[in-house]
Structures are given as structure tokens and as C-alpha cells.
Design a protein around this motif. Structure first.
Motif, PDB file in Angstrom:
ATOM      1  N   SER A   1       0.862  -1.190   0.000  1.00 50.02           N
ATOM      2  CA  SER A   1       0.000   0.000   0.000  1.00 50.02           C
ATOM      3  C   SER A   1       0.894   1.233   0.000  1.00 50.02           C
ATOM      4  O   SER A   1       1.596   1.512   0.987  1.00 50.02           O
ATOM      5  N   VAL A   2       0.841   1.954  -1.121  1.00 47.41           N
ATOM      6  CA  VAL A   2       1.721   3.114  -1.271  1.00 47.41           C
ATOM      7  C   VAL A   2       1.484   4.125  -0.153  1.00 47.41           C
ATOM      8  O   VAL A   2       2.405   4.680   0.435  1.00 47.41           O
ATOM      9  N   GLU A   3       0.182   4.278   0.198  1.00 54.74           N
ATOM     10  CA  GLU A   3      -0.113   5.358   1.162  1.00 54.74           C
ATOM     11  C   GLU A   3       0.172   4.939   2.602  1.00 54.74           C
ATOM     12  O   GLU A   3       0.490   5.767   3.444  1.00 54.74           O
ATOM     13  N   ARG A   4       0.072   3.641   2.896  1.00 54.29           N
ATOM     14  CA  ARG A   4       0.306   3.240   4.302  1.00 54.29           C
ATOM     15  C   ARG A   4       1.795   3.142   4.609  1.00 54.29           C
ATOM     16  O   ARG A   4       2.209   3.215   5.776  1.00 54.29           O
ATOM     17  N   CYS A   5       2.606   2.952   3.600  1.00 55.32           N
ATOM     18  CA  CYS A   5       4.046   2.762   3.830  1.00 55.32           C
ATOM     19  C   CYS A   5       4.681   4.046   4.338  1.00 55.32           C
ATOM     20  O   CYS A   5       4.370   5.151   3.854  1.00 55.32           O
ATOM     21  N   LYS A   6       5.562   3.903   5.366  1.00 55.44           N
ATOM     22  CA  LYS A   6       6.249   5.078   5.924  1.00 55.44           C
ATOM     23  C   LYS A   6       7.734   5.044   5.573  1.00 55.44           C
ATOM     24  O   LYS A   6       8.535   5.761   6.178  1.00 55.44           O
ATOM     25  N   GLY A   7       8.108   4.147   4.663  1.00 56.26           N
ATOM     26  CA  GLY A   7       9.486   4.155   4.187  1.00 56.26           C
ATOM     27  C   GLY A   7      10.497   3.706   5.224  1.00 56.26           C
ATOM     28  O   GLY A   7      11.647   4.165   5.230  1.00 56.26           O
ATOM     29  N   CYS A   8      10.099   2.807   6.142  1.00 55.37           N
ATOM     30  CA  CYS A   8      11.040   2.442   7.226  1.00 55.37           C
ATOM     31  C   CYS A   8      12.018   1.352   6.776  1.00 55.37           C
ATOM     32  O   CYS A   8      12.976   1.048   7.498  1.00 55.37           O
ATOM     33  N   GLU A   9      11.738   0.704   5.620  1.00 48.21           N
ATOM     34  CA  GLU A   9      12.639  -0.265   5.023  1.00 48.21           C
ATOM     35  C   GLU A   9      12.762  -1.579   5.794  1.00 48.21           C
ATOM     36  O   GLU A   9      13.623  -2.404   5.491  1.00 48.21           O
TER      37      GLU A   9
ATOM     38  N   GLN B   1      12.078   5.942  -5.531  1.00 47.09           N
ATOM     39  CA  GLN B   1      12.498   7.347  -5.362  1.00 47.09           C
ATOM     40  C   GLN B   1      11.259   8.229  -5.260  1.00 47.09           C
ATOM     41  O   GLN B   1      11.318   9.355  -4.777  1.00 47.09           O
ATOM     42  N   LYS B   2      10.107   7.706  -5.675  1.00 43.80           N
ATOM     43  CA  LYS B   2       8.887   8.540  -5.643  1.00 43.80           C
ATOM     44  C   LYS B   2       8.410   8.662  -4.190  1.00 43.80           C
ATOM     45  O   LYS B   2       8.770   7.846  -3.337  1.00 43.80           O
ATOM     46  N   LEU B   3       7.610   9.669  -3.960  1.00 42.59           N
ATOM     47  CA  LEU B   3       7.102   9.889  -2.588  1.00 42.59           C
ATOM     48  C   LEU B   3       5.600   9.700  -2.555  1.00 42.59           C
ATOM     49  O   LEU B   3       4.907  10.032  -3.525  1.00 42.59           O
ATOM     50  N   ASN B   4       5.101   9.160  -1.425  1.00 46.49           N
ATOM     51  CA  ASN B   4       3.633   9.060  -1.316  1.00 46.49           C
ATOM     52  C   ASN B   4       3.086  10.379  -0.785  1.00 46.49           C
ATOM     53  O   ASN B   4       3.835  11.336  -0.554  1.00 46.49           O
ATOM     54  N   ALA B   5       1.764  10.402  -0.559  1.00 49.43           N
ATOM     55  CA  ALA B   5       1.107  11.676  -0.197  1.00 49.43           C
ATOM     56  C   ALA B   5       1.721  12.270   1.065  1.00 49.43           C
ATOM     57  O   ALA B   5       1.750  13.481   1.255  1.00 49.43           O
ATOM     58  N   ARG B   6       2.233  11.405   1.947  1.00 46.81           N
ATOM     59  CA  ARG B   6       2.779  11.938   3.205  1.00 46.81           C
ATOM     60  C   ARG B   6       4.274  12.212   3.095  1.00 46.81           C
ATOM     61  O   ARG B   6       4.937  12.492   4.083  1.00 46.81           O
ATOM     62  N   GLY B   7       4.799  12.045   1.863  1.00 49.77           N
ATOM     63  CA  GLY B   7       6.189  12.429   1.673  1.00 49.77           C
ATOM     64  C   GLY B   7       7.187  11.326   1.973  1.00 49.77           C
ATOM     65  O   GLY B   7       8.386  11.566   2.060  1.00 49.77           O
ATOM     66  N   TYR B   8       6.672  10.094   2.136  1.00 48.84           N
ATOM     67  CA  TYR B   8       7.611   8.987   2.375  1.00 48.84           C
ATOM     68  C   TYR B   8       7.932   8.324   1.037  1.00 48.84           C
ATOM     69  O   TYR B   8       7.051   8.137   0.202  1.00 48.84           O
ATOM     70  N   SER B   9       9.210   7.917   0.873  1.00 54.80           N
ATOM     71  CA  SER B   9       9.485   7.033  -0.273  1.00 54.80           C
ATOM     72  C   SER B   9       9.028   5.654   0.173  1.00 54.80           C
ATOM     73  O   SER B   9       9.209   5.277   1.337  1.00 54.80           O
ATOM     74  N   TYR B  10       8.393   4.914  -0.694  1.00 54.48           N
ATOM     75  CA  TYR B  10       7.737   3.680  -0.257  1.00 54.48           C
ATOM     76  C   TYR B  10       8.420   2.455  -0.869  1.00 54.48           C
ATOM     77  O   TYR B  10       9.209   2.563  -1.812  1.00 54.48           O
ATOM     78  N   ALA B  11       8.092   1.308  -0.313  1.00 53.22           N
ATOM     79  CA  ALA B  11       8.776   0.068  -0.709  1.00 53.22           C
ATOM     80  C   ALA B  11       8.260  -0.404  -2.065  1.00 53.22           C
ATOM     81  O   ALA B  11       7.144  -0.072  -2.469  1.00 53.22           O
ATOM     82  N   GLN B  12       9.093  -1.171  -2.715  1.00 57.35           N
ATOM     83  CA  GLN B  12       8.660  -1.762  -3.993  1.00 57.35           C
ATOM     84  C   GLN B  12       9.335  -3.115  -4.169  1.00 57.35           C
ATOM     85  O   GLN B  12      10.358  -3.400  -3.536  1.00 57.35           O
ATOM     86  N   VAL B  13       8.742  -3.942  -5.032  1.00 59.13           N
ATOM     87  CA  VAL B  13       9.307  -5.273  -5.301  1.00 59.13           C
ATOM     88  C   VAL B  13      10.225  -5.151  -6.515  1.00 59.13           C
ATOM     89  O   VAL B  13       9.804  -4.687  -7.576  1.00 59.13           O
ATOM     90  N   ASN B  14      11.484  -5.544  -6.355  1.00 58.65           N
ATOM     91  CA  ASN B  14      12.426  -5.406  -7.469  1.00 58.65           C
ATOM     92  C   ASN B  14      12.438  -6.624  -8.372  1.00 58.65           C
ATOM     93  O   ASN B  14      12.742  -6.504  -9.558  1.00 58.65           O
ATOM     94  N   ASP B  15      12.099  -7.815  -7.815  1.00 60.23           N
ATOM     95  CA  ASP B  15      12.165  -9.002  -8.673  1.00 60.23           C
ATOM     96  C   ASP B  15      11.067  -9.974  -8.258  1.00 60.23           C
ATOM     97  O   ASP B  15      11.239 -10.827  -7.399  1.00 60.23           O
TER      98      ASP B  15
ATOM     99  N   PRO C   1      13.916 -12.675   2.787  1.00 59.80           N
ATOM    100  CA  PRO C   1      15.048 -13.615   2.617  1.00 59.80           C
ATOM    101  C   PRO C   1      15.574 -13.641   1.184  1.00 59.80           C
ATOM    102  O   PRO C   1      16.750 -13.911   0.955  1.00 59.80           O
ATOM    103  N   ALA C   2      14.681 -13.317   0.235  1.00 62.81           N
ATOM    104  CA  ALA C   2      15.119 -13.354  -1.170  1.00 62.81           C
ATOM    105  C   ALA C   2      15.762 -12.019  -1.564  1.00 62.81           C
ATOM    106  O   ALA C   2      16.258 -11.876  -2.675  1.00 62.81           O
ATOM    107  N   LYS C   3      15.742 -11.054  -0.645  1.00 61.80           N
ATOM    108  CA  LYS C   3      16.365  -9.741  -0.894  1.00 61.80           C
ATOM    109  C   LYS C   3      15.848  -9.121  -2.194  1.00 61.80           C
ATOM    110  O   LYS C   3      16.625  -8.629  -3.019  1.00 61.80           O
ATOM    111  N   ILE C   4      14.510  -9.160  -2.407  1.00 60.63           N
ATOM    112  CA  ILE C   4      13.976  -8.612  -3.662  1.00 60.63           C
ATOM    113  C   ILE C   4      13.252  -7.299  -3.426  1.00 60.63           C
ATOM    114  O   ILE C   4      12.602  -6.764  -4.316  1.00 60.63           O
ATOM    115  N   LEU C   5      13.300  -6.760  -2.181  1.00 61.46           N
ATOM    116  CA  LEU C   5      12.548  -5.519  -1.924  1.00 61.46           C
ATOM    117  C   LEU C   5      13.496  -4.327  -1.886  1.00 61.46           C
ATOM    118  O   LEU C   5      14.628  -4.453  -1.413  1.00 61.46           O
TER     119      LEU C   5
END
Lengths: 256, 77, 366
Positions: free
Chosen positions: B7-15, B30-44, B22-26
Motif C-alpha cells: 500500500s503506497v499510502e500506508r508505507c512510511k518508508g522504514c525499510e 524514489q517517488k514519494l507518497n502523499a505523506r512524503g515517504y518514499s515507499y517500498a517496492q518489489v524489485n524481482d 530472505p530473497a532480498k527482492i525488496l
């Protein structure tokens, strides 16, 4: 596709106000999950403290009280005695429970109130901006120990789980942590056990949960987890401190 | 194949989810959500095990995990 | 209904049961410990719950919890203990919960003494704790009236969803007088209405909370509470008068036990042709200002008698205005004024009015 992990009905869908990476959110979720798993949401009454989790009454999806600072265990006593059929839990931080509320928690446990206490220990006062807590580590900086906690001046950190476990009255007392996924998973089992003892009407239950406070520790989330592991874990050993079964002979004697 | 939704909006970018995977795919956008946090994404996506550790380590219920067919429960949660 | 000779504290406990209250959370403190002692024995007999808390702070938060889940609940204490309950009373008023608190007053300030006093008047009626809130405060002058007012207190607490305090001095608690209970057995339980936390089965969750971080919401809540207190002010004033039918030179104001001592002096003076009347507020809040003004308008002078250093005096002045001729006689520290002392003070006040005693009866030798 089926969902194998989703938000719990035990929590409202309201986003929390906690700082990024603060583990209050995880502890809230686990309590909510346990309340949902045990099917007790519709007869549970929770009590929020004063501190970072003061707004917990907005997050738990059941009837909620907001108690005055430190008094949640007394409110829990009143509620449970008046309505023994409801499940009552208090959710408190270390300032609320171990400082101003020390009297209440000791006597609520000692009376053996059939309530559950979730005690979040993050070794600092969060809401008010990082002051010394009873659980602040020796040498740990806080805004009221600017030169680090000096044990000659304000004593040593308080080990609540062990203190409560010393009481003779049967209880379930344990300590868990949230600084790694593994410990989070173990802590959920402890929280579930605590609520199960209440559902069975067996005894008082308390779970102390070590939690990070990146904002007031002045560390990143990762550094905070490391600091907890390096500094707090040796001082606050995890695990079950006391179980009602250990007291089978005491309670048996009490019957004669 | 299992997958997660963030959830882009619930994420606070805490990483935290990044560390837990365990698969290290997250990773983090660089984009920011409405509250100004960069949010998590799945890389693979392909390496997602559906193990739920990211969601378990997330303080903000920002991750839902989906799976199909048989899945291995590495641990009981 | 048979009368039974009972100690005030025990009568207070029994009255609560007759009012339907079977939950008590309290703490020992002289001169009210017989209430918890009595209820510790009685409550299990009526399926009730008794808890001796670890402190009055805890006890006051236990009644907050019990009221919050929708049951009638009582706590009793004495002056220093009531001070410890102050914060919780503010929370209970802010959350609009029905509780009854009994203060069997002892002398203060500080640890004070264990003998009777009335020096918690302002704490009860004006400055109980932080924030704009009020309790309904009822002051009995006898054990029977204490019974009646405890029963009334539970009705008013439920009616207005507000804390109600019954406030008597140590004598009310300690002395024995014949009492009659208007209700047999256990009264009816509280109606938990649509606010109690009973578990959200079949409805949305409820919250009992007094945290309002948004100033507008907190302000609106204050306005709502204030409107309730205005409703109480209009509907719930109670007072008692004595010897006010004929004209009188002096009006004595007093509440609780002091009023009974004053009545003895008034009767004696009446035999000596001195016309003295008594005005006794029963609700210390809402204070009967208008009624007092009416009673005082027929007198040349007013004498306020209290077992404190002049607390209700402030309300008497507020009722009668700055130019009213008001004398004050107060004892404190557990010293109880004697009828003779009151008689002297009344004569002193009368002498300032310049009126002659009516030569009706021979002067009683002291």
C-alpha cells in the motif's frame, strides 16, 4: 490467488501515527491478530495508556477505554470485576506501567486479576520526546539524562517481567521482542498464550515486549535493532518467566 | 507464483520489509507518497516465496501477501 | 418499614446496595473504614464484588473501569483519600460516567486529624480537579438523610451520567442513629444505555475517552458539559429551612452536622424571645443561591457556621452580594462547635442588628 497475509479484523483500518519503523505498530497488529484468532473481538474491552500508544483506542477494533497515566491496570480491574465475561487487556508503555503505574501493575498482578497486560518496553519516554524511563539503559542518553543514565543517580533499569514473576500469585509472565522477524513470531505466540489464559479464566497474564524507538534513541531503524540486540537483550532476557502450571501445588494448598 | 501488494499510502518508508525479505527482492522507490515517504517496492517478483516475513516485519500493515497452489509454511505465525 | 439502629458508615454501605449498587472499590482510611468493612461482608451475600484497592488513586480508577462497562459503582474515602481521587473524578466527569463517591470528611490540611470537619467543601464544589467540570454534591445532616442521599446519588448519577459526591463530616460516618431503608433488597441495576463498553457484539465499537487533541472538539465537549451542569443547576437544587415561618432577625447558614448544632442553639434562643432562623443547603452543588437570597431578605443579618475556615461562606457571599451583613464562625481541626458557642455567636450577631429580644420566656440559666 488467495491471501496468505492480510490486515486483521482486530484492528481498525486507520493508519497509525507511530514513527516510521516503530514496532508499536507490529505489537498492535499481533494483539489484534490474537483477538481475531481466538474469536473474542466482540467481547473484548481494551485499555489504552498515556504515552505513544495513547491513541490505541482508535486502532484496536473493539470497545476501548482511555485510562489516565499509569492507571490502566486499575481500570482493567474495575471492568473485569464488574463484567467477568468480557476479555480485558491493557496496552501500556514503560513510562505508563513501570513508572507512574508501578503500584497499579504490581497489585493488579498480585490480586491475580484475570486480565492481560501488553507491556511495551522501549527504554525511553516516546510521546513526550525522549526522557528517562525506568527501563532506560545505564549510560543511555535521554533528554533528562543528557550525560547518559548514571546508575549512581537514578538507579538501574527496572526488569518488570522478573519483578512480576516474583509475586506468589499464579500468573503467566513472559518477555518477547520485536527487533527481528523471528522474535516477532515468537512474541505473537506469547501474546496468544497470555490471552488464552484469560479466556480460560486461569490467571493474570503479562507479556513484556522489547520495542525500538528510532526517533528518541536517535538511531536509524537498523541501528536501533542492533542497539536493542546488543544493549537491551542481555539485560532483558527473553522467554517465559512464570506459568500458572508452575504453581499447581501452591493453588492446591490454598484450597485446604 | 506468490506475490505481495504494497500500500503506497500506508508505507512510511522504514525499510523493515527490505531487511526481512530472505530473497532480498525488496527496495525503495524514489517517488514519494502523499505523506512524503518514499515507499517500498518489489524489485524481482519472480523470486518471491510468499513467506510473509516482509508483512510480518511491517509496522503499518502496508503489505498483503498472495499465493496460489501449495505453499510451504516455513513457520507458524 | 422497620427502623434499625445503624452506624452511619454501615448505613451508607447498605443504602448503596438498596440503590442497586453491588460493586465497591475502596481503601481504608479513618473515619470511613467501616464502609469497606461492611461491604466486604455484605456484597458477596448479594452477588456483588468488593475490592480493596492498593490506594485511593487505584480505587478511583477502578470505579472508572466499572462504570465504563455499565454497572452502578461506589467508592468511599475521607479527605486525604478524596484528594488522591481528584484526577480520576475529572476523567469520570469528562467521560460522563455515573459513579457515586462518599467523602466522610476529617480535619485537614495535610494528614490533618481523624475528627470531623467540613473543610473539603471547596474541593467538592469548586476545585475538585483540573478542567471545567462539576460534581453534584449532596450534604446529609443525619444518618437517615445520608441513606436517602446515597440512594438519590445513584439516581442522579445515572440520570445525568455524572459523578455524584455525598459529603458528610466524620460524625455522619461514626455515629449511630435509627434508619429506615425505603427500598427492600437490592435495587435495580444500571441501564448501560448506548454508551457502556459491554463488548461490540452486534454493534460498532465504542470508546470511553477524554483525550481531545483537536481544540475545537474539546471546546465543544466543554460546552456540552456546561450545558448539562446548567440543566442540573435548574433542576436539582435542594435545601432545608428551619424556623423561617415567622419574621426573624438573624438567618444562620450551615450544612451537615453543624446545622443540627445550630438548631439546638436556635431552639434555646427562641425560648428567650430571640428570633433566629436556619437555612441549610442539601445540594452544595448546585448551590441554592436564589432560595438563600429569599430567606436572607427577611433577616437583618446572616451568620454562617461551618467546621472550616470559611468555605461555604464564599457561596453565601455570592448569593447575598458584597453589602450583605454576614458574620462567620468556623471551627476546624476536628473541634466541633458546641451549642453554647453557637448561641453566643448568634447573640453577638443579633446585637449588631440593634433589635430587642421579645420578653417571652424566662432566661434559661446556662
Amino acid at each position: 490467488m488467495r491471501k496468505v497475509f492480510a490486515s486483521t479484523a482486530g484492528l481498525t483500518d486507520r493508519p497509525t501515527h507511530y514513527c516510521p519503523g516503530c514496532t508499536h505498530g507490529i505489537i498492535h497488529r499481533m494483539v489484534g491478530e490474537v483477538i481475531e484468532d481466538l474469536g473474542i473481538r466482540e467481547r473484548t474491552v481494551g485499555i489504552a495508556p498515556v504515552g505513544c500508544s495513547v491513541l490505541a483506542y482508535e486502532y484496536f477494533n473493539c470497545d476501548m477505554f482511555e485510562a489516565s497515566h499509569g492507571r490502566a491496570p486499575a481500570v482493567a480491574t474495575g471492568a473485569k470485576r464488574a463484567r467477568p465475561d468480557i476479555i480485558v487487556f491493557s496496552y501500556q508503555g514503560d513510562g505508563d506501567l513501570a513508572s507512574i503505574g508501578m503500584g497499579e501493575i504490581i497489585h493488579t498482578a498480585n490480586r491475580g486479576e484475570k486480565v492481560t497486560v501488553i507491556f511495551v518496553n522501549n527504554a525511553i519516554y516516546g510521546m513526550t520526546g525522549g526522557q528517562l524511563a525506568p527501563t532506560t539503559m545505564p549510560g543511555q542518553y535521554s533528554t533528562t539524562t543528557p550525560r547518559g543514565r548514571d546508575v549512581r543517580d537514578c538507579g538501574y533499569p527496572v526488569k518488570m517481567a522478573e519483578i512480576i514473576a516474583q509475586l506468589t500469585t499464579p500468573a503467566f509472565v513472559a518477555r518477547g521482542s520485536t527487533h527481528t522477524p523471528r522474535e516477532i513470531i515468537a512474541t505473537k505466540a506469547l501474546i496468544k498464550k497470555a490471552f488464552e489464559y484469560q479466556v480460560a479464566g486461569t490467571c493474570f497474564s503479562l507479556v513484556e515486549v522489547l520495542s525500538i524507538c528510532p526517533t528518541n534513541w536517535g538511531l536509524s531503524v537498523r541501528e536501533s535493532e542492533k542497539w536493542l540486540e546488543r544493549e537491551m537483550l542481555p539485560y532483558y532476557p527473553l522467554g517465559v518467566k512464570k506459568r500458572p502450571e508452575d504453581f499447581a501445588e501452591v493453588s492446591a494448598d490454598a484450597k485446604h | 507464483m506468490p506475490k505481495i501488494e504494497i500500500s503506497v499510502e500506508r508505507c512510511k518508508g522504514c525499510e523493515r520489509c527490505n531487511d526481512a525479505c530472505p530473497a532480498k527482492i525488496l527496495g525503495m522507490t524514489q517517488k514519494l507518497n502523499a505523506r512524503g515517504y518514499s515507499y517500498a517496492q518489489v524489485n524481482d517478483r519472480r523470486k518471491c516465496l510468499g513467506c510473509r516475513l516482509c508483512a510480518i516485519n511491517c509496522p503499518d500493515l502496508a503489505i498483503e501477501v498472495f499465493a496460489e497452489g501449495t505453499t510451504y509454511e516455513f513457520f507458524h505465525y | 418499614m422497620a427502623k434499625v439502629l445503624m452506624k452511619g458508615n454501615e448505613a451508607i454501605g447498605e443504602a448503596a446496595i438498596r440503590a442497586g449498587c453491588v460493586h465497591f472499590f475502596g481503601y481504608p482510611i479513618t473515619p470511613q473504614s467501616e464502609v469497606p468493612e461492611y461491604l466486604a461482608k455484605r456484597l458477596p451475600e448479594v452477588g456483588g464484588k468488593f475490592v480493596q484497592a492498593e490506594s485511593e488513586v487505584a480505587a478511583s480508577n477502578m470505579i472508572y473501569g466499572a462504570a465504563g462497562v455499565g454497572v452502578r459503582v461506589l467508592t468511599t474515602s475521607s479527605s486525604p483519600g478524596i484528594s488522591l481521587m481528584s484526577e480520576a473524578l475529572s476523567y469520570i466527569a469528562a467521560c460522563e460516567l455515573p459513579v457515586v463517591v462518599v467523602n466522610v470528611m476529617r480535619s485537614g490540611p495535610g494528614l490533618g486529624g481523624i475528627l470531623p470537619a467540613q473543610s473539603d467543601y471547596l474541593h467538592a464544589t469548586k476545585g475538585t480537579a483540573h478542567g471545567d467540570f462539576k460534581m453534584i454534591v449532596l450534604a446529609p445532616a443525619s444518618v437517615q438523610e445520608a441513606v436517602n442521599l446515597v440512594i438519590l446519588a445513584f439516581e442522579l448519577a445515572e440520570k445525568y451520567l455524572n459523578p455524584v459526591m455525598v459529603i458528610g463530616d466524620g460524625m455522619i460516618g461514626q455515629m449511630m442513629e435509627p434508619v429506615e431503608f425505603p427500598v427492600e433488597g437490592v435495587g435495580k441495576p444500571l441501564d448501560p444505555g448506548n454508551w457502556a463498553l459491554t463488548g461490540c457484539k452486534g454493534r460498532g465499537k465504542r470508546i470511553i475517552n477524554s483525550l481531545y487533541l483537536d481544540p475545537e472538539i474539546c471546546y465543544r465537549h466543554n460546552l456540552k458539559l456546561t450545558a448539562k451542569y446548567e440543566e442540573i443547576r435548574k433542576a436539582e437544587q435542594r435545601f432545608d429551612t428551619y424556623n423561617t415561618d415567622g419574621p426573624y432577625d438573624l438567618l444562620v447558614t450551615a450544612f451537615g452536622m453543624t446545622s443540627r448544632i445550630a438548631r439546638t442553639a436556635i431552639d434555646e434562643l427562641a425560648q428567650e424571645g430571640q428570633r433566629v432562623a436556619l437555612f441549610r443547603p442539601i445540594t452544595l452543588n448546585p448551590f441554592p443561591y436564589e432560595a438563600l437570597r429569599a430567606a436572607a431578605s427577611k433577616a437583618k443579618r446572616v451568620l454562617d457556621l461551618e467546621m472550616n475556615m470559611g468555605q461555604m461562606l464564599q457561596d453565601v457571599r455570592m448569593a447575598l452580594g458584597p453589602d450583605a451583613a454576614i458574620d462567620f464562625f468556623g471551627t476546624a481541626g476536628g473541634v466541633v462547635p458546641s451549642p453554647d458557642q453557637c448561641r453566643e455567636k448568634m447573640l453577638e450577631s443579633i446585637s449588631k442588628t440593634g433589635s430587642r429580644p421579645k420578653a417571652k420566656g424566662a432566661r434559661r440559666n446556662p
